[in-house]
Design an enzyme around this catalytic site. Structure first.
Site, PDB file in Angstrom:
ATOM      1  N   GLU A  19       0.853  -1.192   0.000  1.00  0.00           N
ATOM      2  CA  GLU A  19       0.000   0.000   0.000  1.00  0.00           C
ATOM      3  C   GLU A  19       0.887   1.240   0.000  1.00  0.00           C
ATOM      4  OE1 GLU A  19      -4.067   1.535   2.177  1.00  0.00           O
ATOM      5  OE2 GLU A  19      -2.922  -0.089   3.064  1.00  0.00           O
ATOM      6  N   GLU A  68      -2.299   0.147  13.471  1.00  0.00           N
ATOM      7  CA  GLU A  68      -3.475   0.530  12.697  1.00  0.00           C
ATOM      8  C   GLU A  68      -4.757   0.247  13.471  1.00  0.00           C
ATOM      9  OE1 GLU A  68      -5.248  -0.244   8.196  1.00  0.00           O
ATOM     10  OE2 GLU A  68      -3.868  -1.694   9.078  1.00  0.00           O
TER      11      GLU A  68
END
Length: 538
Positions: free
Chosen positions: A115, A387
């Site tokens: 990502e 996260e």
């Protein structure tokens, strides 16, 4: 052939764990030529990792023969923060390390999996925290130009910048507001109006996008990520998941971005814009009250995030704010003093509680050690911000590997509360860049001392406080060519001394009482030593 693989964590059996990397190999392969000692360093990639696995090496592997190089944009370290609590000190370390690991020309969401994108929501929630830890004015000045360059013709702001997801991946509340929030935060932190001048067309275009997609001043259309990764327990049968209406969130950010546009127009002397958007802001807030608030002040979503955004962005009239703060506290208590917020509610949670006279609850949340909390990952051995609140679960199993980064700085936005409220080093909107500082520490949380300092463009600002029994001691440094308002946590001016002399004596600076029980006065540059009787009720 030597192969080096990289991973963030080991599983509970101590094995190399790479499932959460998804399609990213995070692997470097080097074929030796046999021509003596060789050196290899990858030039076109980077890895986010804590552990490496070496394959193909024929000799004995010694850790002292390996050096890991931290790669990040050239940002000078500007802030320091330390306390008597080692867990909070580790949290601060994790915040700083996560910033380094993700500020590589663009503010990536994560440095390891497939990502590594410039997610706009992550960047805006962390920007004020980032500006304390490091000099990020040039970093964001460059990236904000990218934001404007990738802005859609209709004013929509992409989810990620540079936009590799396409023109339709744009305009989510809280993400697109990066175009207004970061310019204003950089102006407050550094006092440079050029960032406002450069970004004003982009800021205005984004607010106009929301206006164009609203009906009767209510923005309730389009896709929104909402309060991303909010608390939702497994097998939730009785509604404990903290779901906040996405359009309620959108309306709050619509108002906030409009307010920031008004602020910017005033700084730049654009009086007509300031007047017209002030009129719009009043209509936005009126539409919010009509759609999402009952006459008694209850919100249609009863979550922490709903009340935090309503209070942070002044969506409620003065008469309804205290009860809203009480409802927020009641919600926190109902979750046994745990937060339930996601990406959009978390940055403001503790600051809102403190602003509305509940610093004790803010401290309970900050110091909570069980999931979900900031210190739960620290207790689990984290060295960066995760996260997810439970990226690694109490039984040492992992969250779903499809989205489980262990270096994702967004929740590190709590740093802003630590620096501005706990240590007490803050700015004034009308005196940006610390031309005038507000020094207002909030002792509590069983801290015996807190030390913080910031290198501003004028010099060092510092606030170091400690508690000796019922005595509060504060050492402050204010740089040359600036001034400050300094607040002492006592309602009794007779107990306040400065540099060893009582401040209520004739000829000393006059103290004034603030509504929240502090004594304060204004002063110029210099170094000051204060003592006062600490009042626990504060």
């Amino acid at each position: 052939r030597i192969r080096i693989s990289h991973a963030e964590v080991l599983d509970k059996a101590g094995n190399f764990y790479i499932e959460n990397l998804r399609a990213a190999k995070q692997q470097n392969t080097y074929v030796l030529s046999g021509a003596g000692e060789e050196h290899f360093e990858p030039h076109f990639t980077f890895q986010g990792f804590r552990y490496i696995k070496i394959e193909g090496y024929p000799g004995e592997i010694k850790s002292e023969n390996f050096t890991a190089v931290a790669l990040y944009s050239d940002m000078p370290v500007t802030g320091n923060f330390s306390t008597s609590n080692p867990l909070i000190n580790q949290l601060q370390h994790n915040i700083q390390w996560g910033q380094k690991g993700n500020f590589l020309d663009v503010p990536t969401d994560c440095p390891q999996r497939d990502e590594r994108l410039g997610w706009t929501g992550d960047a805006q929630v962390f920007s004020r925290t980032a500006s304390f830890n490091m000099g990020v004015n040039n970093f964001f000045d460059k990236w904000l130009k990218d934001v404007a360059a990738d802005q859609n013709p209709d004013g929509g702001i992409p989810f990620v910048v540079p936009n590799v997801l396409g023109p339709n991946a744009a305009s989510s509340a809280g993400w697109a507001d990066v175009s207004t929030i970061i310019p204003w935060n950089m102006y407050l932190a550094y006092g440079d109006t050029s960032v406002l001048k450069n970004q004003y067309p982009s800021m205005k275009a984004w607010v106009n996008y929301m206006k164009d997609h609203s009906k009767d001043n209510l923005w309730n259309t389009g896709f929104h990520f909402g309060d991303w990764l909010f608390y939702r327990p497994e097998d939730d049968n009785d509604g404990r998941s903290a779901i906040t209406d996405k359009y309620l969130i959108a309306q709050c950010f619509y108002a906030h971005s409009t307010q920031l546009l008004i602020n910017t127009a005033n700084v730049l002397g654009l009086k007509e814009d300031a007047a017209s958007y002030t009129e719009l802001l009043n209509k936005i807030k009126a539409a919010y009250l009509k759609e999402y608030v009952t006459p008694s002040g209850r919100l249609v979503s009863g979550t922490q995030t709903a009340y935090v955004l309503a209070l942070q962005f002044d969506m409620l009239p003065e008469s309804l704010r205290a009860q809203a703060a009480d409802r927020l506290v009641e919600n926190v208590r109902s979750y046994s003093n745990h937060l339930t917020t996601g990406f959009l509610g978390t940055p403001y949670l503790c600051a809102v509680l403190t602003r509305f006279h509940h610093p004790d609850v803010a401290y309970q949340l900050l110091l909570q050690e069980t999931y979900p909390s900031w210190l739960y990952p620290v207790k689990m051995g984290a060295t960066t911000i995760w996260e997810r609140w439970d990226g690694e679960k109490p039984d040492s199993t992992f969250e779903t590997p499809s989205m489980n980064s262990f270096n994702h700085y967004a929740y590190g936005a709590i740093g802003d509360f630590m620096y501005r409220d706990i240590a007490g080093i803050d700015t004034y909107d009308s005196f940006p860049g610390y031309k005038k500082s507000r020094i207002k520490p909030h002792p509590g949380g069983n801290f015996s001392y807190v030390n913080a300092g910031l290198k501003t463009n004028y010099g060092q600002v510092s606030a170091n406080w400690k508690i000796n029994g019922d005595e509060f001691v504060l050492d402050v440094e204010i740089p040359a060519n600036t001034h400050a308002a300094i607040y002492l946590p006592t309602s009794d001016p007779k107990t306040v001394s400065m540099n060893g002399s009582a401040m209520n004596r004739k000829g000393s600076p006059s103290l004034a009482a603030s509504p929240d029980g502090y004594q304060f006065f204004e002063t110029g540059s210099g170094k000051y030593h204060f003592t006062c009787k600490l009042e626990k009720s504060l």
